[in-house]
Write a protein that holds these residues in place. Structure first.
Motif, mmCIF file in Angstrom:
data_model
loop_
_atom_site.group_PDB
_atom_site.id
_atom_site.type_symbol
_atom_site.label_atom_id
_atom_site.label_comp_id
_atom_site.label_asym_id
_atom_site.label_seq_id
_atom_site.Cartn_x
_atom_site.Cartn_y
_atom_site.Cartn_z
ATOM 1 N N VAL A 241 -5.860 -10.567 1.827
ATOM 2 C CA VAL A 241 -6.358 -9.284 0.985
ATOM 3 C C VAL A 241 -5.058 -9.085 0.021
ATOM 4 C CG1 VAL A 241 -6.824 -6.820 1.062
ATOM 5 C CG2 VAL A 241 -7.555 -8.263 3.108
ATOM 6 N N THR A 242 -5.623 -8.148 -1.285
ATOM 7 C CA THR A 242 -4.652 -8.129 -2.187
ATOM 8 C C THR A 242 -4.187 -6.603 -1.888
ATOM 9 O OG1 THR A 242 -5.574 -9.400 -3.823
ATOM 10 C CG2 THR A 242 -4.022 -7.667 -4.807
ATOM 11 N N ALA A 243 -2.773 -6.379 -1.762
ATOM 12 C CA ALA A 243 -2.235 -5.200 -1.601
ATOM 13 C C ALA A 243 -1.614 -4.697 -3.002
ATOM 14 C CB ALA A 243 -1.168 -5.160 -0.584
ATOM 15 N N HIS A 244 -1.492 -3.433 -3.207
ATOM 16 C CA HIS A 244 -1.077 -2.808 -4.215
ATOM 17 C C HIS A 244 0.509 -2.442 -3.949
ATOM 18 C CE1 HIS A 244 -4.564 -3.371 -6.659
ATOM 19 N NE2 HIS A 244 -5.183 -2.904 -5.619
ATOM 20 N N VAL A 245 1.212 -2.528 -4.862
ATOM 21 C CA VAL A 245 2.557 -2.059 -4.597
ATOM 22 C C VAL A 245 3.074 -0.852 -5.290
ATOM 23 C CG1 VAL A 245 5.068 -2.251 -4.842
ATOM 24 C CG2 VAL A 245 3.687 -4.242 -4.317
ATOM 25 N N SER A 246 2.925 0.396 -4.582
ATOM 26 C CA SER A 246 2.815 1.565 -5.166
ATOM 27 C C SER A 246 3.963 2.581 -5.298
ATOM 28 C CB SER A 246 1.783 2.474 -4.415
ATOM 29 O OG SER A 246 2.025 2.697 -3.181
ATOM 30 N N ASP A 247 5.130 2.035 -4.571
ATOM 31 C CA ASP A 247 6.241 3.049 -4.684
ATOM 32 C C ASP A 247 7.256 1.996 -4.038
ATOM 33 O OD1 ASP A 247 8.063 5.066 -5.320
ATOM 34 O OD2 ASP A 247 7.182 6.346 -3.411
ATOM 35 N N VAL B 155 3.184 -0.602 0.458
ATOM 36 C CA VAL B 155 1.907 -1.319 -0.052
ATOM 37 C C VAL B 155 0.633 -0.538 0.604
ATOM 38 C CG1 VAL B 155 3.365 -3.484 0.130
ATOM 39 C CG2 VAL B 155 2.233 -2.472 2.094
ATOM 40 N N SER B 156 -0.306 -0.969 -0.392
ATOM 41 C CA SER B 156 -1.606 -0.346 0.251
ATOM 42 C C SER B 156 -2.641 -1.406 0.000
ATOM 43 C CB SER B 156 -1.864 1.210 -0.946
ATOM 44 O OG SER B 156 -0.930 1.805 -0.866
ATOM 45 N N TYR B 157 -3.662 -1.171 0.905
ATOM 46 C CA TYR B 157 -4.594 -2.403 0.731
ATOM 47 C C TYR B 157 -5.941 -1.695 1.434
ATOM 48 C CZ TYR B 157 -3.195 -3.422 5.414
ATOM 49 O OH TYR B 157 -2.991 -3.281 6.948
ATOM 50 N N ARG B 158 -7.054 -2.329 0.955
ATOM 51 C CA ARG B 158 -8.326 -1.801 1.490
ATOM 52 C C ARG B 158 -8.798 -2.985 2.251
ATOM 53 N NH1 ARG B 158 -11.971 2.149 0.780
ATOM 54 N NH2 ARG B 158 -11.066 3.047 -0.758
ATOM 55 N N TYR B 159 -9.414 -2.867 3.663
ATOM 56 C CA TYR B 159 -9.895 -3.665 4.540
ATOM 57 C C TYR B 159 -11.250 -2.979 4.958
ATOM 58 C CZ TYR B 159 -10.911 -7.307 7.666
ATOM 59 O OH TYR B 159 -11.527 -8.396 8.460
ATOM 60 N N TRP C 242 4.950 1.315 4.627
ATOM 61 C CA TRP C 242 6.190 0.956 3.962
ATOM 62 C C TRP C 242 6.624 -0.218 4.706
ATOM 63 C CZ3 TRP C 242 8.664 3.110 -0.347
ATOM 64 C CH2 TRP C 242 8.170 4.458 -0.618
ATOM 65 N N ILE C 243 6.972 -1.268 3.772
ATOM 66 C CA ILE C 243 7.879 -2.522 4.269
ATOM 67 C C ILE C 243 8.847 -2.917 3.682
ATOM 68 C CG2 ILE C 243 5.564 -3.564 5.110
ATOM 69 C CD1 ILE C 243 5.665 -5.384 2.653
ATOM 70 N N PRO C 244 9.981 -3.588 4.194
ATOM 71 C CA PRO C 244 11.146 -4.153 3.382
ATOM 72 C C PRO C 244 10.741 -4.600 2.199
ATOM 73 C CG PRO C 244 11.391 -4.517 5.765
ATOM 74 C CD PRO C 244 9.910 -4.113 5.695
ATOM 75 N N CYS C 245 11.446 -4.628 1.213
ATOM 76 C CA CYS C 245 11.262 -5.222 -0.131
ATOM 77 C C CYS C 245 11.542 -6.842 -0.213
ATOM 78 C CB CYS C 245 12.072 -4.499 -1.137
ATOM 79 S SG CYS C 245 11.907 -5.163 -2.756
ATOM 80 N N ALA C 246 12.679 -7.254 0.480
ATOM 81 C CA ALA C 246 13.005 -8.496 0.472
ATOM 82 C C ALA C 246 13.714 -8.659 1.717
ATOM 83 C CB ALA C 246 13.644 -8.832 -0.851
ATOM 84 N N PRO D 18 9.149 -5.591 -7.106
ATOM 85 C CA PRO D 18 7.859 -6.504 -7.163
ATOM 86 C C PRO D 18 6.781 -6.165 -7.913
ATOM 87 C CG PRO D 18 8.746 -5.648 -4.840
ATOM 88 C CD PRO D 18 9.354 -5.098 -5.863
ATOM 89 N N GLY D 19 6.108 -7.148 -8.350
ATOM 90 C CA GLY D 19 4.826 -6.881 -9.217
ATOM 91 C C GLY D 19 3.946 -5.803 -8.763
ATOM 92 N N PRO D 20 2.819 -5.637 -9.540
ATOM 93 C CA PRO D 20 1.976 -4.297 -9.194
ATOM 94 C C PRO D 20 1.121 -4.717 -7.894
ATOM 95 C CG PRO D 20 1.005 -5.245 -10.926
ATOM 96 C CD PRO D 20 2.485 -6.008 -10.826
ATOM 97 N N THR D 21 0.826 -6.151 -7.538
ATOM 98 C CA THR D 21 0.060 -6.477 -6.427
ATOM 99 C C THR D 21 1.020 -7.586 -5.448
ATOM 100 O OG1 THR D 21 -0.923 -8.267 -7.899
ATOM 101 C CG2 THR D 21 -1.930 -6.223 -7.660
ATOM 102 N N MET D 22 0.480 -7.877 -4.213
ATOM 103 C CA MET D 22 1.105 -8.669 -3.441
ATOM 104 C C MET D 22 -0.130 -9.023 -2.480
ATOM 105 S SD MET D 22 4.022 -7.669 -0.794
ATOM 106 C CE MET D 22 5.479 -7.507 -1.983
ATOM 107 N N ALA D 23 0.159 -10.244 -1.922
ATOM 108 C CA ALA D 23 -0.946 -10.953 -0.988
ATOM 109 C C ALA D 23 -0.530 -10.305 0.328
ATOM 110 C CB ALA D 23 -0.795 -12.453 -1.046
#
Length: 155
Positions: free
Chosen positions: A46-52, A68-72, A80-84, A93-98
């Motif tokens: 799914v594609t997630a959006h990095v919002s903050d 990260v926010s995603y729709r399923y 929230w998850i660690p950045c790296a 990170p970019g605006p989206t993430m897998a």
């Protein structure tokens, strides 16, 4: 209360939680790692959006993390998850993430950066293991001290 009993109780009060913290941190790290491996293999991409982004700005600012926010299905999920890695993000990170989502429990996922929905737990901190071991060793020394000495040496 006799000094010997006090030392024994303090020793046990340090030994048992210390072992619990060190063992719990190791077990939790293993669980999160195996969960990430499972989701990479069996999860639905799914594609997630990095919002903050928050933290990581200096000492005491907390973990460098992203939201990260995603729709399923018909439901929206956000966490929230660690950045790296341990050094944080070198760039935002970019605006989206897998992400790979568990179809049976869509709130569980692994992101492209390797982190899961459980990666921000205090048990994931590498300092939890040595802190637990220090408490266990100090408590163990107290317990051994009580066991190896005679009653008349505590008077």
């Amino acid at each position: 209360m006799r000094p010997r009993m006090r030392v024994l109780l303090v020793g046990l009060a340090m030994l048992l939680p210390g072992l619990g913290l060190a063992g719990g941190a190791l077990a939790y790290r293993w669980h999160v790692s195996s969960e990430a491996d499972r989701l990479r293999a069996d999860g639905v991409p799914v594609t997630a959006h990095v919002s903050d982004r928050a933290g990581g700005g200096g000492r005491g600012s907390g973990a460098d993390r992203i939201e990260v926010s995603y729709r399923y299905g018909s439901k929206q999920y956000s966490t929230w998850i660690p950045c790296a890695g341990g050094t944080g993000c070198h760039r935002t990170p970019g605006p989206t993430m897998a992400v790979w989502v568990d179809p049976a429990a869509p709130e569980k996922f692994v992101a492209a950066n390797g982190h899961t929905n459980g990666s921000l737990s205090f048990l994931m901190s590498w300092t939890a293991i040595p802190v637990g071991l220090v408490f266990a060793v100090l408590g163990g020394v107290g317990v051994v001290l009580v066991i190896r000495t005679r009653d008349d040496q505590w008077a």
